[in-house]
Design a protein around this motif. Structure first.
Motif, PDB file in Angstrom:
ATOM      1  N   VAL A  99      12.279  14.951  68.135  1.00  0.00           N
ATOM      2  CA  VAL A  99      12.946  16.180  67.794  1.00  0.00           C
ATOM      3  C   VAL A  99      12.069  17.110  68.335  1.00  0.00           C
ATOM      4  O   VAL A  99      11.214  16.840  68.676  1.00  0.00           O
ATOM      5  N   SER A 100      12.932  18.517  68.373  1.00  0.00           N
ATOM      6  CA  SER A 100      11.948  19.285  69.228  1.00  0.00           C
ATOM      7  C   SER A 100      11.542  20.675  68.697  1.00  0.00           C
ATOM      8  O   SER A 100      12.259  20.460  67.396  1.00  0.00           O
ATOM      9  N   THR A 101      10.348  20.657  68.606  1.00  0.00           N
ATOM     10  CA  THR A 101       9.003  20.851  67.968  1.00  0.00           C
ATOM     11  C   THR A 101       8.719  22.652  68.456  1.00  0.00           C
ATOM     12  O   THR A 101       7.639  22.445  69.408  1.00  0.00           O
ATOM     13  N   PRO A 102       9.397  23.489  68.832  1.00  0.00           N
ATOM     14  CA  PRO A 102       9.099  25.393  69.605  1.00  0.00           C
ATOM     15  C   PRO A 102       7.204  25.080  69.702  1.00  0.00           C
ATOM     16  O   PRO A 102       6.650  25.510  70.489  1.00  0.00           O
ATOM     17  N   ASN A 103       6.806  24.800  68.363  1.00  0.00           N
ATOM     18  CA  ASN A 103       5.794  25.902  68.202  1.00  0.00           C
ATOM     19  C   ASN A 103       4.173  24.920  67.807  1.00  0.00           C
ATOM     20  O   ASN A 103       3.617  25.330  66.480  1.00  0.00           O
ATOM     21  N   TYR A 104       4.558  24.217  68.232  1.00  0.00           N
ATOM     22  CA  TYR A 104       3.240  22.690  68.839  1.00  0.00           C
ATOM     23  C   TYR A 104       2.792  22.934  69.448  1.00  0.00           C
ATOM     24  O   TYR A 104       2.316  23.311  70.798  1.00  0.00           O
ATOM     25  N   ILE A 105       0.876  22.728  68.973  1.00  0.00           N
ATOM     26  CA  ILE A 105      -0.088  23.561  70.245  1.00  0.00           C
ATOM     27  C   ILE A 105      -0.361  22.245  71.358  1.00  0.00           C
ATOM     28  O   ILE A 105      -0.824  23.145  72.057  1.00  0.00           O
ATOM     29  N   PHE A 106      -0.032  21.321  71.285  1.00  0.00           N
ATOM     30  CA  PHE A 106       0.313  20.095  71.349  1.00  0.00           C
ATOM     31  C   PHE A 106       0.966  19.656  72.758  1.00  0.00           C
ATOM     32  O   PHE A 106       1.490  18.624  72.291  1.00  0.00           O
ATOM     33  N   LYS A 107       1.570  20.565  72.978  1.00  0.00           N
ATOM     34  CA  LYS A 107       3.569  20.788  73.593  1.00  0.00           C
ATOM     35  C   LYS A 107       3.971  20.485  75.046  1.00  0.00           C
ATOM     36  O   LYS A 107       1.982  20.641  76.142  1.00  0.00           O
ATOM     37  N   PHE A 108       3.728  19.073  75.546  1.00  0.00           N
ATOM     38  CA  PHE A 108       3.827  18.414  76.583  1.00  0.00           C
ATOM     39  C   PHE A 108       5.501  19.007  76.568  1.00  0.00           C
ATOM     40  O   PHE A 108       5.859  18.197  76.237  1.00  0.00           O
ATOM     41  N   ASP A 109       6.031  18.053  78.375  1.00  0.00           N
ATOM     42  CA  ASP A 109       7.129  17.451  78.513  1.00  0.00           C
ATOM     43  C   ASP A 109       7.466  16.833  78.060  1.00  0.00           C
ATOM     44  O   ASP A 109       6.667  15.797  78.229  1.00  0.00           O
ATOM     45  N   LEU A 110       8.969  16.150  77.366  1.00  0.00           N
ATOM     46  CA  LEU A 110       8.752  14.755  76.679  1.00  0.00           C
ATOM     47  C   LEU A 110       8.602  13.696  78.160  1.00  0.00           C
ATOM     48  O   LEU A 110       8.607  13.124  77.330  1.00  0.00           O
ATOM     49  N   THR A 111       9.410  14.034  79.044  1.00  0.00           N
ATOM     50  CA  THR A 111       9.250  12.628  80.262  1.00  0.00           C
ATOM     51  C   THR A 111       8.214  12.624  80.327  1.00  0.00           C
ATOM     52  O   THR A 111       7.784  11.648  80.738  1.00  0.00           O
ATOM     53  N   SER A 112       6.817  13.848  80.479  1.00  0.00           N
ATOM     54  CA  SER A 112       5.434  13.411  80.437  1.00  0.00           C
ATOM     55  C   SER A 112       5.361  12.561  79.263  1.00  0.00           C
ATOM     56  O   SER A 112       4.718  11.058  80.057  1.00  0.00           O
ATOM     57  N   TRP A 113       5.695  12.473  78.193  1.00  0.00           N
ATOM     58  CA  TRP A 113       5.282  11.960  76.955  1.00  0.00           C
ATOM     59  C   TRP A 113       5.701  10.404  77.422  1.00  0.00           C
ATOM     60  O   TRP A 113       5.326   9.211  76.832  1.00  0.00           O
ATOM     61  N   GLY A 114       6.994  10.100  78.000  1.00  0.00           N
ATOM     62  CA  GLY A 114       7.467   9.252  77.558  1.00  0.00           C
ATOM     63  C   GLY A 114       6.955   8.807  79.032  1.00  0.00           C
ATOM     64  O   GLY A 114       6.728   7.503  78.617  1.00  0.00           O
ATOM     65  N   TRP A 115       6.359   9.084  79.817  1.00  0.00           N
ATOM     66  CA  TRP A 115       5.348   8.453  80.909  1.00  0.00           C
ATOM     67  C   TRP A 115       4.060   7.422  80.109  1.00  0.00           C
ATOM     68  O   TRP A 115       3.437   6.402  80.705  1.00  0.00           O
ATOM     69  N   ILE A 116       3.379   8.790  79.498  1.00  0.00           N
ATOM     70  CA  ILE A 116       2.147   8.249  79.187  1.00  0.00           C
ATOM     71  C   ILE A 116       2.372   7.191  77.918  1.00  0.00           C
ATOM     72  O   ILE A 116       1.545   5.939  78.743  1.00  0.00           O
ATOM     73  N   GLN A 117       3.833   6.835  77.407  1.00  0.00           N
ATOM     74  CA  GLN A 117       3.879   6.034  76.405  1.00  0.00           C
ATOM     75  C   GLN A 117       4.228   4.567  76.874  1.00  0.00           C
ATOM     76  O   GLN A 117       3.802   3.461  76.738  1.00  0.00           O
ATOM     77  N   LEU A 118       4.861   4.953  78.364  1.00  0.00           N
ATOM     78  CA  LEU A 118       5.861   3.551  79.133  1.00  0.00           C
ATOM     79  C   LEU A 118       3.124   3.267  79.466  1.00  0.00           C
ATOM     80  O   LEU A 118       3.887   1.892  79.262  1.00  0.00           O
ATOM     81  N   ALA A 119       3.039   3.711  80.196  1.00  0.00           N
ATOM     82  CA  ALA A 119       1.236   3.100  80.598  1.00  0.00           C
ATOM     83  C   ALA A 119       0.762   2.302  79.291  1.00  0.00           C
ATOM     84  O   ALA A 119       0.245   0.991  80.210  1.00  0.00           O
ATOM     85  N   LEU A 120       0.663   3.006  78.318  1.00  0.00           N
ATOM     86  CA  LEU A 120      -0.097   2.669  77.498  1.00  0.00           C
ATOM     87  C   LEU A 120       0.641   0.915  76.855  1.00  0.00           C
ATOM     88  O   LEU A 120      -0.357   0.234  76.135  1.00  0.00           O
ATOM     89  N   GLY A 121       1.758   1.567  77.080  1.00  0.00           N
ATOM     90  CA  GLY A 121       2.541   0.025  75.816  1.00  0.00           C
ATOM     91  C   GLY A 121       2.448  -1.189  77.045  1.00  0.00           C
ATOM     92  O   GLY A 121       1.666  -2.021  76.411  1.00  0.00           O
ATOM     93  N   VAL A 122       2.373  -0.499  78.148  1.00  0.00           N
ATOM     94  CA  VAL A 122       2.169  -1.878  79.344  1.00  0.00           C
ATOM     95  C   VAL A 122       1.547  -2.584  79.086  1.00  0.00           C
ATOM     96  O   VAL A 122       0.499  -3.844  78.820  1.00  0.00           O
ATOM     97  N   ILE A 123      -0.291  -1.709  78.712  1.00  0.00           N
ATOM     98  CA  ILE A 123      -2.102  -1.852  79.119  1.00  0.00           C
ATOM     99  C   ILE A 123      -1.965  -2.983  77.589  1.00  0.00           C
ATOM    100  O   ILE A 123      -2.226  -3.866  77.708  1.00  0.00           O
ATOM    101  N   ALA A 124      -1.784  -2.229  76.975  1.00  0.00           N
ATOM    102  CA  ALA A 124      -1.791  -2.438  75.222  1.00  0.00           C
ATOM    103  C   ALA A 124      -0.824  -4.159  75.450  1.00  0.00           C
ATOM    104  O   ALA A 124      -1.155  -4.788  75.243  1.00  0.00           O
ATOM    105  N   MET A 125       0.072  -4.319  75.872  1.00  0.00           N
ATOM    106  CA  MET A 125       0.801  -5.687  76.447  1.00  0.00           C
ATOM    107  C   MET A 125       0.084  -6.358  76.627  1.00  0.00           C
ATOM    108  O   MET A 125      -0.276  -8.001  77.122  1.00  0.00           O
TER     109      MET A 125
END
Length: 136
Positions: free
Chosen positions: A50-76
């Motif tokens: 979902v695209s949310t224009p007025n969120y205080i913690f707005k980040f680039d979707l690709t940046s969130w993807g890399w963060i989630q990917l790295a944390l997921g690998v560490i969790a596994m």
């Protein structure tokens, strides 16, 4: 009689601790895989977000993807340590689950239902890892 009762209680506590650690390891592994896939979807800029224009913690979707990917690998990886019931894995497991709760909270506007679901899974992981007490 006290020795027999104490030994039986100790064996029961050991079995319960092993069960909870296994429960946390499985949940952490599954949630880590889900975060890995979620990261891949975000890196690929999939249309499920979902695209949310007025969120205080707005980040680039690709940046969130890399963060989630790295944390997921560490969790596994940490869940592999939990399967061997390592103490370091319990400590790191609580830490990584806490970080993943924060990451999922910050990404609620992009994928709200899934973020809340993973927050609940990671909360169960923290509970299961903190409830276990080692016998002296």
């Amino acid at each position: 009689m006290t020795t027999t009762t104490t030994r039986h209680r100790s064996e029961t506590a050991e079995a319960a601790a092993g069960g909870l650690t296994l429960f946390a390891a499985v949940l952490l592994f599954i949630a880590g895989i889900l975060d890995l896939f979620r990261g891949i979807m975000a890196i690929a800029e999939d249309d499920v977000y979902v695209s949310t224009p007025n969120y205080i913690f707005k980040f680039d979707l690709t940046s969130w993807g890399w963060i989630q990917l790295a944390l997921g690998v560490i969790a596994m990886a940490v869940s592999a340590g939990l399967f061997s019931r390592s103490t370091w894995a319990r400590v790191v497991g609580v830490g990584i689950a806490g970080l993943l709760i924060i990451a999922n909270f910050l990404s609620i506007p992009y994928y709200p239902v899934w973020s809340l679901t993973l927050i609940a899974l990671y909360a169960f992981v923290i509970w299961a890892l903190c409830v276990v007490r080692r016998e002296p």
